[in-house]
Design a protein around this motif. Structure first.
Motif, PDB file in Angstrom:
ATOM      1  N   ALA B 444       0.781  -1.114   0.061  1.00 54.44           N
ATOM      2  CA  ALA B 444       0.142  -0.104   0.014  1.00 54.44           C
ATOM      3  C   ALA B 444       0.869   1.282   0.156  1.00 54.44           C
ATOM      4  O   ALA B 444       0.342   2.456  -0.154  1.00 54.44           O
ATOM      5  CB  ALA B 444      -0.874   0.006   1.132  1.00 54.44           C
ATOM      6  N   GLY B 445       2.048   1.134   0.215  1.00 58.06           N
ATOM      7  CA  GLY B 445       2.767   2.254   0.500  1.00 58.06           C
ATOM      8  C   GLY B 445       3.166   2.713   1.747  1.00 58.06           C
ATOM      9  O   GLY B 445       2.666   2.703   2.721  1.00 58.06           O
ATOM     10  N   ALA B 446       4.227   3.710   1.884  1.00 56.96           N
ATOM     11  CA  ALA B 446       4.844   4.177   3.267  1.00 56.96           C
ATOM     12  C   ALA B 446       3.612   5.112   3.700  1.00 56.96           C
ATOM     13  O   ALA B 446       3.442   5.755   3.192  1.00 56.96           O
ATOM     14  CB  ALA B 446       6.143   4.663   3.130  1.00 56.96           C
ATOM     15  N   GLN B 447       3.274   4.667   5.149  1.00 56.98           N
ATOM     16  CA  GLN B 447       2.405   5.507   5.710  1.00 56.98           C
ATOM     17  C   GLN B 447       3.158   6.286   6.948  1.00 56.98           C
ATOM     18  O   GLN B 447       2.561   6.928   7.548  1.00 56.98           O
ATOM     19  CB  GLN B 447       1.144   4.812   6.013  1.00 56.98           C
ATOM     20  CG  GLN B 447       0.438   4.503   4.646  1.00 56.98           C
ATOM     21  CD  GLN B 447      -1.055   3.971   4.876  1.00 56.98           C
ATOM     22  OE1 GLN B 447      -1.485   4.280   5.934  1.00 56.98           O
ATOM     23  NE2 GLN B 447      -1.544   3.664   3.712  1.00 56.98           N
ATOM     24  N   GLN B 448       4.014   5.499   7.458  1.00 53.83           N
ATOM     25  CA  GLN B 448       4.972   6.052   8.592  1.00 53.83           C
ATOM     26  C   GLN B 448       3.986   6.670   9.785  1.00 53.83           C
ATOM     27  O   GLN B 448       3.865   7.788  10.001  1.00 53.83           O
ATOM     28  CB  GLN B 448       5.951   7.209   7.921  1.00 53.83           C
ATOM     29  CG  GLN B 448       6.911   6.827   7.174  1.00 53.83           C
ATOM     30  CD  GLN B 448       7.907   5.838   7.835  1.00 53.83           C
ATOM     31  OE1 GLN B 448       8.226   5.935   8.884  1.00 53.83           O
ATOM     32  NE2 GLN B 448       8.665   4.994   6.992  1.00 53.83           N
ATOM     33  N   ARG B 449       3.161   5.916  10.315  1.00 55.30           N
ATOM     34  CA  ARG B 449       2.433   6.282  11.335  1.00 55.30           C
ATOM     35  C   ARG B 449       2.444   5.230  12.392  1.00 55.30           C
ATOM     36  O   ARG B 449       2.846   4.214  12.359  1.00 55.30           O
ATOM     37  CB  ARG B 449       1.035   6.403  10.930  1.00 55.30           C
ATOM     38  CG  ARG B 449       0.381   5.460  10.278  1.00 55.30           C
ATOM     39  CD  ARG B 449      -1.127   5.628   9.957  1.00 55.30           C
ATOM     40  NE  ARG B 449      -1.970   5.876  10.822  1.00 55.30           N
ATOM     41  CZ  ARG B 449      -3.219   6.148  10.878  1.00 55.30           C
ATOM     42  NH1 ARG B 449      -3.869   6.272   9.709  1.00 55.30           N
ATOM     43  NH2 ARG B 449      -3.922   6.287  11.669  1.00 55.30           N
ATOM     44  N   ASP B 450       2.076   5.589  13.576  1.00 62.17           N
ATOM     45  CA  ASP B 450       1.948   4.792  14.798  1.00 62.17           C
ATOM     46  C   ASP B 450       0.664   3.960  14.756  1.00 62.17           C
ATOM     47  O   ASP B 450      -0.386   4.797  14.577  1.00 62.17           O
ATOM     48  CB  ASP B 450       2.235   5.477  16.088  1.00 62.17           C
ATOM     49  CG  ASP B 450       3.732   5.969  16.248  1.00 62.17           C
ATOM     50  OD1 ASP B 450       4.360   5.096  15.401  1.00 62.17           O
ATOM     51  OD2 ASP B 450       3.908   6.708  16.998  1.00 62.17           O
TER      52      ASP B 450
END
Lengths: 302, 674
Positions: B444-450
């Motif tokens: 899905a692609g980088a989303q960089q979240r917690d």
């Protein structure tokens, strides 16, 4: 009947010693008993009554008359100098039976003891033995200690011998007794009661005083056997297989019938009849004989 | 009249024993010399008749007692087929129950032995010239042992090899064979009798049970059905069931849990000493109390350090039915799992996903996993043949030629873990995932979240540690960094999900699916140092990774256990050693018919009894006539109507005889010793 071998002599001496000792012991016991009782002895015969005077033996007081007449009356006895005691011993094979002591041996003790008493009372006595050959007089009548010792020696030599026709031998013997006597017949009386009674009648009819003393082993009275047994007759070849437990009751009934019949008939002739068990002591048996004899005399009022 | 245990009739000469004793006693007379034999003779004459009568009566009673005892032991049966010239020809078919429950030993003896005697007795009463007979044995596969003359049936029933099986009885087959026998052997005027000799277990014979259903087949036939009960209600039983080891394959030193169930089939509480053996040595034992008709579980954890196949055996004290008092299962102990860590960045210079992975896996010589690092281009058939696990770690590219290799590896049973990390791309992984059966797979692609992790499948072996609430917080309450997620469609099992606390956000974090014999797992929760924001507690991550990989390892080709009736598909030709040490060779499919531990190509397999065979409760066969009446079958319940009363009558007469003998002996003894 008599054997002469050295070994037999040794045995004979032992038997004689035992016989004399046993008889003496028995007599000692009997005399103690006689002191306590009113027994008199073998040949004591009533003579007359008389008034009591001080110094007389109080044992001779006649309590019955005293009770009736309020007088002190004494019974006097006279010694019958001609009275003789004949001991007749059955030495048939059946008398050899016995566990601890044979009937024959026991009978010799009885005769020796009674003869000892007779000796002390100065009575004459004789010994006749019934064997297969008939009733033979082995010791003629006499008195005294020598006579007693001779009797003991003869008794020690007696051994059981064959089958005896009691009836005929006793009848024959009774014919030889001319003088009125006391006849003490010691036997097991296992023959027919009628034969014994017939013999007793012969003595009784001749006014002899017959004492029929029946010597029996405890086995013959109680029949205590338990194991399956083959019984072998002593006087005949009879072999009987039996379960003793199964027949004991019937045996005892048969035995008692015969005993009762014999006792009643002999007593009905005025004779004394006693059963002597070989497991009882000699003195005890003699005391009972004398007691019954005494009570019989008392009944007769003598 | 005939007899169930005819061989006992050989004891009849014992009736002469009292007579012989009596005669011998008569020989043991003691010789006694006695004077008063005249009275003795008269006494004997007087009592002779009575004593003779008593002795004869006693002798008669004692002899009669012996005869009655022998007859009672021989179990007379009114199942009489006296050879009467006027009667019709007879076709006698006997179905013998040879199921495991017939191995019971009760007060009546060995149930199957009793059944054989009954059958033997039936056949021996037939006329060989006129009658016909068939013997059918209801094993798992019913079989006709004899169809023809009674003599042939007699030979079959007395044959040495005839024994009781370890499985259940196939009543449908048996009745079908009986029908065929009727068709072949019955004459027009024949009287057809079918005798079923069984313990009539509830499970089989209750309405709706297999045996009961089978008897319906005879409904239309004019057949006299005779039920003969053996062993019913005579034996109480406690059994071991459901023995398992988990895992079936373990690396040396790894934990293994053995579990089983002990079941009490009696109506009273029972106590049994349970012992667990490995290689003949007791490794655990426990006194187990089981309530009336209840069951108790047993579990024991252990470790093994020697590589090889093991037989783990559990046993309780033997009772009336021995066959179900022990069970065994196979256990494989292996040295290690060879794991290929495949990454584009093979030098692991940075603290990336792959280097993190390697730090977890590379625990030294004694570790259960032996990692080998290869780049995608280095994957080869030979390398994969040596490995049990393949980890595609954060791949940005995968040569298309390697997809087939990986697919073959998984199809053959290998375990595959695909880690979706910061560098992973759809182009690298999608073709492989589609090849392995997913309908759709897309990064899905980088989303960089917690996000927080939630557990979707608490039973999954990868979450073994975190099913314990004291450790669960490490996984579910610490915020996790989400690098890349994947969209997936297809037949898979969702194990972990990412979810945000402030929104409805939810995405797959760990999935698993099967491909042929192998297992595939895809994880977006990468073991990256910054992954769980708690680098100081890497233990939780390590446990997850290890348990996940252990759940993916190849499963053995053969099971550790199977039921006695189960068929086993073989991967290839195998050499088998049976519990009786017989060596066999099978090629494709087999059914193991004997209880105990088999060895197949060096691996242990436990063959277990059927649970229903352990329950020895029987139906009241007097209930069968009603069932059979409904289907126009005539039932002759000879057990109830003939055998039992006859045997009981004999026993009563025997008892009366003994009482009379005792009373008479007592009376005689009392009279004689009075």
């Amino acid at each position: 009947m008599a054997r002469q071998s050295p070994s037999h002599d040794t045995k004979l001496l032992e038997r004689l010693k035992r016989l004399q000792l046993r008889a003496q012991v028995a007599v000692d016991g009997i005399q103690k008993g006689m002191h306590r009782s009113s027994l008199r002895g073998v040949s004591t015969t009533f003579a007359q009554h008389r008034e009591y005077v001080p110094g007389d033996d109080v044992r001779h007081l006649d309590w019955r008359i005293m009770a009736r007449s309020d007088r002190n009356v004494l019974r006097e006895f006279e010694e019958e100098t001609d009275l003789c005691v004949y001991f007749v011993l059955d030495a048939s094979l059946s008398m050899s039976y016995g566990r601890a002591v044979s009937k024959l041996e026991y009978a010799t003790y009885i005769i020796a003891a009674l003869a000892r008493i007779a000796t002390q009372q100065n009575d004459r006595f004789a010994l006749a033995v019934q064997t297969s050959g008939g009733t033979k007089l082995l010791l003629p009548p006499s008195r005294g200690l020598t006579q007693w010792k001779s009797l003991c020696e003869l008794l020690a030599r007696v051994e059981a011998d064959g089958e005896i026709d009691t009836n005929s031998t006793m009848l024959n013997f009774s014919q030889h007794l001319r003088q009125r006597s006391v006849v003490i017949w010691i036997s097991d009386f296992l023959d027919s009661a009628d034969g014994s009674v017939q013999s007793a009648r012969a003595f009784s009819s001749q006014r002899h005083d017959l004492w029929a003393l029946r010597v029996l082993d405890g086995d013959e009275v109680d029949f205590p056997f338990t194991d399956l047994s083959q019984f072998e007759g002593l006087e005949d070849d009879l072999m009987l297989k039996a379960n003793p437990l199964a027949i004991a009751e019937a045996y005892r009934a048969e035995f008692e019938d015969h005993a009762q019949n014999l006792r009643q008939q002999i007593r009905s002739l005025g004779c004394t009849f006693r059963r002597l068990r070989t497991d009882a002591s000699v003195e005890e048996n003699i005391l009972q004989v004398l007691a019954s004899r005494n009570s019989k005399l008392a009944r007769k009022g003598r | 009249m005939n007899f169930i245990f005819g061989s006992f009739l050989w004891l009849l000469p014992l009736a002469a024993v009292p007579i012989i004793i009596h005669l011998l006693q008569r020989q043991r007379y003691v010789q006694v010399k006695f004077a008063a034999t005249d009275f003795l003779r008269k006494a004997i004459q007087r009592v002779r008749r009575r004593v003779l009568l008593q002795d004869l009566l006693l002798l008669l009673l004692r002899t009669l007692a012996v005869v009655l005892m022998v007859l009672a032991l021989a179990r007379p049966s009114a199942h009489s087929q006296l050879l009467d010239d006027s009667r019709a020809p007879q076709l006698e078919i006997v179905i013998l129950d040879a199921s495991m429950s017939m191995q019971q030993h009760g007060s009546d003896g060995y149930a199957f032995g009793t059944a054989r005697n009954i059958a033997k007795n039936i056949f021996s009463n037939l006329d060989d010239n006129r009658d016909r007979a068939a013997l059918i044995v209801a094993w798992r596969h019913a079989k006709s042992l004899s169809q023809g003359t009674p003599h042939q049936a007699l030979l079959a029933i007395t044959a040495n090899g005839l024994g009781c099986g370890d499985a259940d009885a196939n009543w449908l087959d048996a009745v079908q064979i009986a029908e065929e026998a009727i068709g072949e052997l019955a004459l027009e005027n024949s009287e057809v009798r079918l005798t079923v000799i069984s313990d009539f277990q509830d499970n089989e014979w209750l309405d709706g049970g297999e045996a009961a259903t089978a008897m319906q087949l005879l409904g239309d036939r004019n057949v006299v059905i005779d039920y003969q009960t053996v062993g019913a209600g005579q034996t109480s039983n406690v059994a071991v069931h459901h023995s398992t080891v988990a895992p079936q394959v373990v690396v040396k030193g790894g934990e293994v849990v053995f579990s089983c169930e002990v079941r009490n089939y009696t109506s009273r509480p029972q106590q049994r000493l349970l012992q667990l053996f490995i290689g003949g040595k007791v490794i655990a034992e426990k006194d187990i109390e089981i309530k009336a008709r209840g069951r108790e579980s047993f579990e024991h954890m252990f470790t093994l350090n020697e590589v090889g196949s093991r037989k783990v055996e559990v046993a309780i004290a033997a009772d009336g039915l021995h066959a179900d008092d022990q069970q065994s299962v196979g256990l494989e102990v292996v040295a290690e799992w060879t794991t290929i860590l495949c990454s584009n960045n093979s030098d692991f210079g940075n603290a990336d996903v792959s280097s993190n992975f390697l730090s977890y896996l590379n625990l030294g010589d004694q570790a259960p996993l032996r990692p080998i690092v290869l780049g995608p281009h280095q994957l080869s058939t030979s390398a994969l043949n040596e490995a049990q696990l393949l980890i595609l770690s954060d791949l940005s590219s995968l040569p298309s030629g390697k997809i087939k290799l990986i697919e073959s590896f998984v199809a053959a049973g290998g375990g595959l873990l695909v880690v979706v990390g910061p560098q992973s791309t759809t182009t690298a992984l999608q073709p492989l995932m589609l090849q392995l059966g997913l309908k759709q797979f897309e990064i899905a692609g980088a989303q960089q979240r917690d996000a927080l992790l939630t557990i979707d499948d608490t039973e999954h072996p990868a979450l073994k540690l975190f099913s314990d609430s004291q450790w669960q917080a490490l996984l579910t309450e610490v915020p996790h960094r989400t690098f890349q997620q994947f969209d997936v469609e297809g037949d898979y099992q969702l194990i972990l999900s990412f979810s945000a606390t402030d929104s409805d956000y939810k995405s797959a974090a760990l999935i698993q699916f099967d491909y042929n014999k192998g297992k595939v797992a895809v994880s977006a929760a990468a073991p990256y140092a910054r992954w769980n924001r708690m680098p100081e507690v890497p233990g939780g991550t390590m446990a997850l990774i290890y348990d996940l990989l252990f759940s993916l390892v190849p499963q053995p080709e053969l099971p550790s256990k199977l039921n006695v009736t189960e068929r086993l598909d073989l991967p290839r030709a195998v050499a088998i050693t049976s519990p009786a040490r017989r060596s066999l060779r099978y090629t494709s499919q087999l059914s193991l018919g004997m209880l105990g531990a088999y060895t197949i190509d060096g691996h242990s397999i436990g063959v277990h009894s059927l649970e229903r065979e352990s329950d020895l409760r029987s139906i009241d066969i007097s209930a069968l006539p009603a069932y059979s009446d409904a289907h126009d079958a005539t039932v002759a319940n000879t057990q109830q109507q003939s055998n039992a009363p006859l045997a009981a009558t004999l026993l009563y007469v025997l008892l009366a005889c003994l009482v009379c003998e005792s009373l008479l002996s007592f009376a005689i003894d009392k009279r004689r010793t009075a």
